[in-house]
Design a protein around this motif. Structure first.
Motif, short mmCIF file in Angstrom:
data_model
loop_
_atom_site.label_atom_id
_atom_site.label_comp_id
_atom_site.label_asym_id
_atom_site.label_seq_id
_atom_site.Cartn_x
_atom_site.Cartn_y
_atom_site.Cartn_z
N HIS A 108 0.84 -1.19 0.00
CA HIS A 108 0.00 0.00 0.00
C HIS A 108 0.88 1.25 0.00
O HIS A 108 0.65 2.19 -0.78
CB HIS A 108 -0.92 -0.02 1.22
N ALA A 109 1.92 1.23 0.84
CA ALA A 109 2.81 2.39 0.93
C ALA A 109 3.54 2.60 -0.40
O ALA A 109 3.70 3.73 -0.87
CB ALA A 109 3.81 2.18 2.06
N ARG A 110 3.93 1.49 -1.03
CA ARG A 110 4.64 1.59 -2.31
C ARG A 110 3.73 2.22 -3.38
O ARG A 110 4.13 3.14 -4.08
CB ARG A 110 5.10 0.19 -2.76
N LYS A 150 1.11 4.10 -2.92
CA LYS A 150 0.77 5.48 -2.55
C LYS A 150 1.91 6.41 -3.00
O LYS A 150 1.69 7.48 -3.55
CB LYS A 150 0.59 5.55 -1.03
N LYS A 151 3.14 5.94 -2.78
CA LYS A 151 4.30 6.75 -3.14
C LYS A 151 4.36 6.94 -4.67
O LYS A 151 4.59 8.04 -5.18
CB LYS A 151 5.57 6.04 -2.64
#
Ligand code: 3HC
Length: 311
Positions: free
Chosen positions: A301-303, A305-306
């Protein structure tokens, strides 16, 4: 580390200044903090197991709510402490894996079973009471993030101790069976609680260095003695007997003298052979492995989003 850097660092400690994450510090100071703070974090997390075991069997809705809140607080303490340890430049995943698959330690006290609900009362009164004595001292520690984490932890521990003492007082004032349960739990937890403070000062290889650097501001024996002094009166007030025939007030020192601590038992628990060590480690490893998908999903998810933000 040059001698000049070490001298300047020692001057800051002696002047009572707090050391913050970006300040210069001796590598050994950093390593000692990582060891001690991560052990403390692991202890808070594993400490949820003996009590969590009783949430579904709490004797009333009120007791269940109190116990749920307390166990959640322990999780929170673990998380502040992992975050505080990360300020020293080490990743949480490494700390957790050193503990689950390596050699990092956690407190001996969480390797004993909780046999009846009276054990929950006694953990609150004695184990959290001992933790408060140790952590009030650590709230004055020279490392800023550790000191601040302990300040907050102590406020919550103080509620934990009060709920345990209040429950035990009720039980000790109950039916003969309840009184017996309360006394039996105290008999089983008393010596392991005294061991929480660590070996005698003469057998404590880390104390001198930690005290020189203001990480600890009191020794293991000083804290243990303070704990015994205050607990004797609390036991008396609720009609509980502490299981030590040698416990006597010493007019000369103004402190209570107590009997020999079973150190063989302590070292056997620290080395992994206590009554519940294997079960505790198994439960912690299972939780970590079962939670792998959550960590992977959060990373993914963080990847994404970035990536979106970069577009
Ligand atoms: N359980 C397990 N290991 C222990 C121990 C204990 N009760 N007491 C000492 N040890 C270990 C030490 O970690 C050290 O091993 P290491 O060098 O391999 O790490 C060895 O025995 C020798 O002991 P020292 O006295 O030299 O070690 P320290 O100077 O670090 O003192 C300590 C030990 C008093 C536990 C200190 O590290 C400390 O104050 N730690 C922070 C507080 C903490 O970890 N508390 C644990 C309980 S958490 C808790 O109570 C949660 C609450 O919510 C109930």
């Amino acid at each position: 580390d040059t001698q000049e850097q070490l001298d300047d660092f020692q001057k800051r400690i002696d002047a009572g200044e707090k050391i913050e994450p970006k300040d210069w510090m001796p590598e050994r100071y950093r390593q000692q903090l990582i060891r001690m703070m991560s052990q403390h974090a692991h202890s808070e997390i594993v400490g949820m197991l003996p009590e969590g075991n009783w949430i579904t069997r709490a004797p009333s809705l009120k007791r269940k709510m109190v116990l749920l809140a307390k166990v959640q607080d322990e999780a929170g303490h673990g998380l502040y402490l992992y975050s505080a340890t990360e300020t020293l430049g080490v990743r949480r995943q490494k700390l957790v894996e050193d503990y689950l698959y390596g050699k990092a330690k956690y407190s001996s006290i969480f390797n004993y079973p909780t046999l009846t609900y009276a054990d929950i009362c006694v953990i609150g009164w004695l184990v959290d009471g001992a933790a408060i004595v140790n952590q009030t001292m650590l709230a004055k520690s020279s490392y800023g993030p550790y000191s601040r984490a302990n300040l907050r932890i102590c406020k919550e521990e103080s509620f934990h101790k009060k709920q345990g003492y209040e429950m035990l007082a009720k039980m000790a004032d109950g039916t003969p069976e309840q009184k017996k349960m309360a006394q039996d739990a105290v008999n089983r937890w008393w010596w392991p609680t005294l061991m929480m403070f660590g070996p005698h000062d003469t057998d404590s290889p880390n104390s001198a260095e930690l005290i020189k650097w203001g990480v600890k501001t009191k020794t293991n024996d000083e804290l243990r003695r303070h704990f015994v002094d205050r607990t004797v009166m609390e036991a008396e007030a609720i009609g509980i007997t502490l299981p030590d025939p040698d416990l006597t007030y010493n007019e000369e020192t103004g402190h209570w003298d107590f009997g020999d601590i079973p150190w063989d038992e302590f070292w056997s628990v620290v080395k992994g052979d206590g009554p519940m060590n294997r079960e505790r480690m198994k439960a912690r490893r299972k939780a970590y492995e079962d939670g792998a998908w959550v960590r992977e999903a959060a990373m993914e998810h963080a990847r994404k989003k970035k990536l979106r933000e970069e577009k």
